[in-house]
Design a protein around this motif. Structure first.
Motif, short mmCIF file in Angstrom:
data_model
loop_
_atom_site.label_atom_id
_atom_site.label_comp_id
_atom_site.label_asym_id
_atom_site.label_seq_id
_atom_site.Cartn_x
_atom_site.Cartn_y
_atom_site.Cartn_z
N LYS A 1 1.74 12.54 8.28
CA LYS A 1 0.91 11.38 7.98
C LYS A 1 1.76 10.38 7.20
CE LYS A 1 -3.44 13.95 7.85
NZ LYS A 1 -4.72 14.16 7.15
N CYS A 2 1.57 9.08 7.49
CA CYS A 2 2.36 8.03 6.86
C CYS A 2 1.46 6.91 6.36
CB CYS A 2 3.39 7.45 7.85
SG CYS A 2 4.56 8.65 8.52
N TRP A 3 1.99 6.12 5.42
CA TRP A 3 1.22 4.99 4.88
C TRP A 3 2.17 3.94 4.31
CZ3 TRP A 3 1.51 9.87 2.88
CH2 TRP A 3 2.03 10.03 1.60
N GLY A 4 1.63 2.72 4.14
CA GLY A 4 2.42 1.63 3.59
C GLY A 4 2.73 0.56 4.62
N HIS A 5 3.92 -0.04 4.48
CA HIS A 5 4.34 -1.14 5.34
C HIS A 5 4.60 -0.62 6.76
CE1 HIS A 5 5.36 -5.18 5.94
NE2 HIS A 5 6.62 -5.20 5.55
N ASN A 6 4.29 -1.46 7.76
CA ASN A 6 4.35 -0.99 9.15
C ASN A 6 4.80 -2.09 10.11
OD1 ASN A 6 4.02 1.05 11.13
ND2 ASN A 6 1.93 0.39 11.59
N ASP B 1 -2.74 9.36 -7.49
CA ASP B 1 -2.99 10.26 -6.37
C ASP B 1 -3.04 9.50 -5.05
OD1 ASP B 1 -3.21 12.61 -7.89
OD2 ASP B 1 -5.33 12.20 -8.34
N VAL B 2 -2.47 10.10 -4.00
CA VAL B 2 -2.57 9.56 -2.66
C VAL B 2 -3.89 10.01 -2.05
CG1 VAL B 2 -1.58 9.57 -0.34
CG2 VAL B 2 -0.09 9.51 -2.35
N VAL B 3 -4.63 9.06 -1.50
CA VAL B 3 -5.96 9.34 -0.94
C VAL B 3 -5.87 10.40 0.16
CG1 VAL B 3 -7.87 8.36 0.38
CG2 VAL B 3 -6.84 7.05 -1.48
N GLY C 1 0.80 -1.22 0.00
CA GLY C 1 0.00 0.00 0.00
C GLY C 1 0.83 1.26 0.00
N THR C 2 2.06 1.17 -0.45
CA THR C 2 3.00 2.29 -0.39
C THR C 2 2.61 3.45 -1.30
OG1 THR C 2 4.65 0.55 -0.11
CG2 THR C 2 5.46 2.79 -0.27
N LEU C 3 1.79 3.19 -2.32
CA LEU C 3 1.37 4.28 -3.20
C LEU C 3 0.25 5.12 -2.59
CD1 LEU C 3 1.52 2.66 -6.75
CD2 LEU C 3 3.35 3.62 -5.33
N GLY C 4 -0.37 4.60 -1.51
CA GLY C 4 -1.34 5.39 -0.77
C GLY C 4 -2.65 5.64 -1.48
N ASP C 5 -2.94 4.83 -2.50
CA ASP C 5 -4.18 5.05 -3.26
C ASP C 5 -5.30 4.12 -2.83
OD1 ASP C 5 -3.11 2.71 -4.28
OD2 ASP C 5 -3.55 3.20 -6.38
N GLY C 6 -5.10 3.42 -1.70
CA GLY C 6 -6.13 2.54 -1.18
C GLY C 6 -6.13 1.16 -1.78
N HIS D 1 7.39 2.35 2.82
CA HIS D 1 6.44 3.25 3.45
C HIS D 1 6.80 4.69 3.08
CE1 HIS D 1 9.51 4.16 6.47
NE2 HIS D 1 8.71 5.04 7.03
N VAL D 2 5.83 5.57 3.24
CA VAL D 2 5.98 6.97 2.86
C VAL D 2 5.41 7.84 3.96
CG1 VAL D 2 5.47 8.74 1.11
CG2 VAL D 2 5.69 6.34 0.43
N CYS D 3 6.01 8.98 4.20
CA CYS D 3 5.48 9.97 5.15
C CYS D 3 5.41 11.33 4.49
CB CYS D 3 6.34 10.04 6.41
SG CYS D 3 6.32 8.53 7.41
#
Length: 372
Positions: free
Chosen positions: A185-190, A157-159, A142-147, A174-176
């Motif tokens: 705000k961050c998203w992706g692997h955790n 686009d990131v949601v 989910g690193t692209l953040g588009d759901g 992951h991305v912040c």
């Protein structure tokens, strides 16, 4: 806005480091790189490593900022175009192919309107002049953040982040993002808490970092292998980090991972922070300090010993404009325009014409003429 190197007063990155290569933007707006080029990441049309700086093809002028990923590189031009080169097995160059490129290629749909860019290992992300975030490359976590978990060779686009973003930092998976309101705000692997929201659950869309809804000046995360961690610089000049901590890279005196931000010990008046693979460095009121893994000399204090708290880098207590970290090395941009690097150097990323590690800073050949 900062890309890879954080805290520059001009908001434009002048130096950045990847796994085993380094790139700079010169005072005349040209891009130069050195180190490993196995995937063409030096951008000079060659796959041969270089222990001294080489010009990036077609980018000898007109470059605003540069970001170095694990094995690829991206730049923003002064007209707001995004270009990437190097490894492209996951589509991280954004040119709708999976073919490596040893010279810069245009990112599809981003030939204008780009404010900054960040290159990771398997992904890249850009902030548009309208404050939105777009990402491309591998998307398993989910690193692209588009759901979704669908990879993309072109920007998506990131949601929830189509506006209001100041900068973005891409790690391994992951991305912040730093918002214009000073939140992160961050998203992706955790898997080790690198999203900072108190969990170890992956997220396909951005989540708020605990306790960082305001007051953040810059965010840093790198393509950091199996030790992903994230750090922020606050508007008060302190530094906090979260995520993996096996070698003390969070800087709080422990080797315990944290899924929420913890304060780095003994750092005040900070203006820059950047995290490498297993180590982190900051520029504070007492000069440059580093902490974490030190076995290749990347802490810069003349030893090869790990440290879970910051240690001073030899000879860099004053006169430093900014710093950046790579996988196992680090560099400082001096106020006078010179560059000093230290740590792992087998592929020549220190730029001093050798492939010998250095536990204290060494001068990049020609570096004193790079910057105004």
């Amino acid at each position: 806005v900062p890309v890879g190197v954080f805290g520059l007063s001009s908001g434009v990155a002048k130096i950045d480091l990847g796994n085993y290569h380094t790139c700079v933007v010169t005072s005349t707006g040209g891009a130069r790189c050195w180190g490993l080029s196995s995937d063409g990441q030096l951008g000079n049309g060659s796959l041969s490593k270089s222990a001294t700086p080489v010009d990036v093809s077609t980018l000898t002028s007109g470059v605003a900022s540069i970001s170095v990923g694990g094995t690829h590189t991206c730049a923003v031009t002064t007209v707001g175009g995004a270009k990437c080169w190097g490894d492209n097995v996951y589509g991280q160059l954004g040119n709708d192919t999976d073919v490596d490129a040893s010279r810069p290629t245009d990112v599809t749909g981003l030939t204008s309107g780009v404010a900054s860019i960040s290159a990771g290992i398997h992904q890249s992300c850009a902030v548009t002049t309208g404050g939105g975030v777009k990402c491309w490359g591998q998307n398993v976590y989910g690193t692209l953040g588009d759901g979704t978990r669908t990879s993309s060779r072109v920007p998506v686009d990131v949601v929830g982040l189509t506006s209001g973003v100041a900068s973005v930092a891409v790690g391994l998976d992951h991305v912040c993002a730093l918002t214009t309101a000073g939140a992160v705000k961050c998203w992706g692997h955790n898997q080790v808490g690198q999203l900072g929201n108190g969990t170890t659950t992956d997220s396909l869309v951005p989540v708020e970092v605990s306790g960082l809804s305001a007051g953040v000046a810059a965010v840093s995360t790198k393509a950091s292998g199996d030790e992903p961690h994230t750090c922020v610089l606050t508007t008060a000049g302190s530094v906090s980090c979260w995520g993996a901590n096996t070698y003390g890279e969070l800087g709080n005196g422990t080797t315990t991972p944290s899924s929420t931000p913890v304060a780095v010990s003994n750092i005040t008046g900070a203006s820059t922070v950047d995290g490498g693979r297993f180590h982190t460095c900051a520029l504070g009121s007492s000069g440059v300090s580093c902490w974490g893994w030190g076995k290749e000399g990347e802490l810069g204090n003349g030893s090869t010993t790990d440290s879970a708290t910051p240690v001073a880098v030899t000879g860099l207590s004053t006169g430093v404009a900014s710093i950046a970290t790579g996988a196992y090395f680090a560099c400082a941009l001096l106020d006078t325009g010179g560059i000093r690097c230290w740590g792992y150097n087998i592929h020549g990323p220190l730029g001093n014409g050798t492939q010998t590690d250095a536990a204290t800073p060494v001068a990049v050949l020609g570096g004193d003429a790079f910057f105004v």
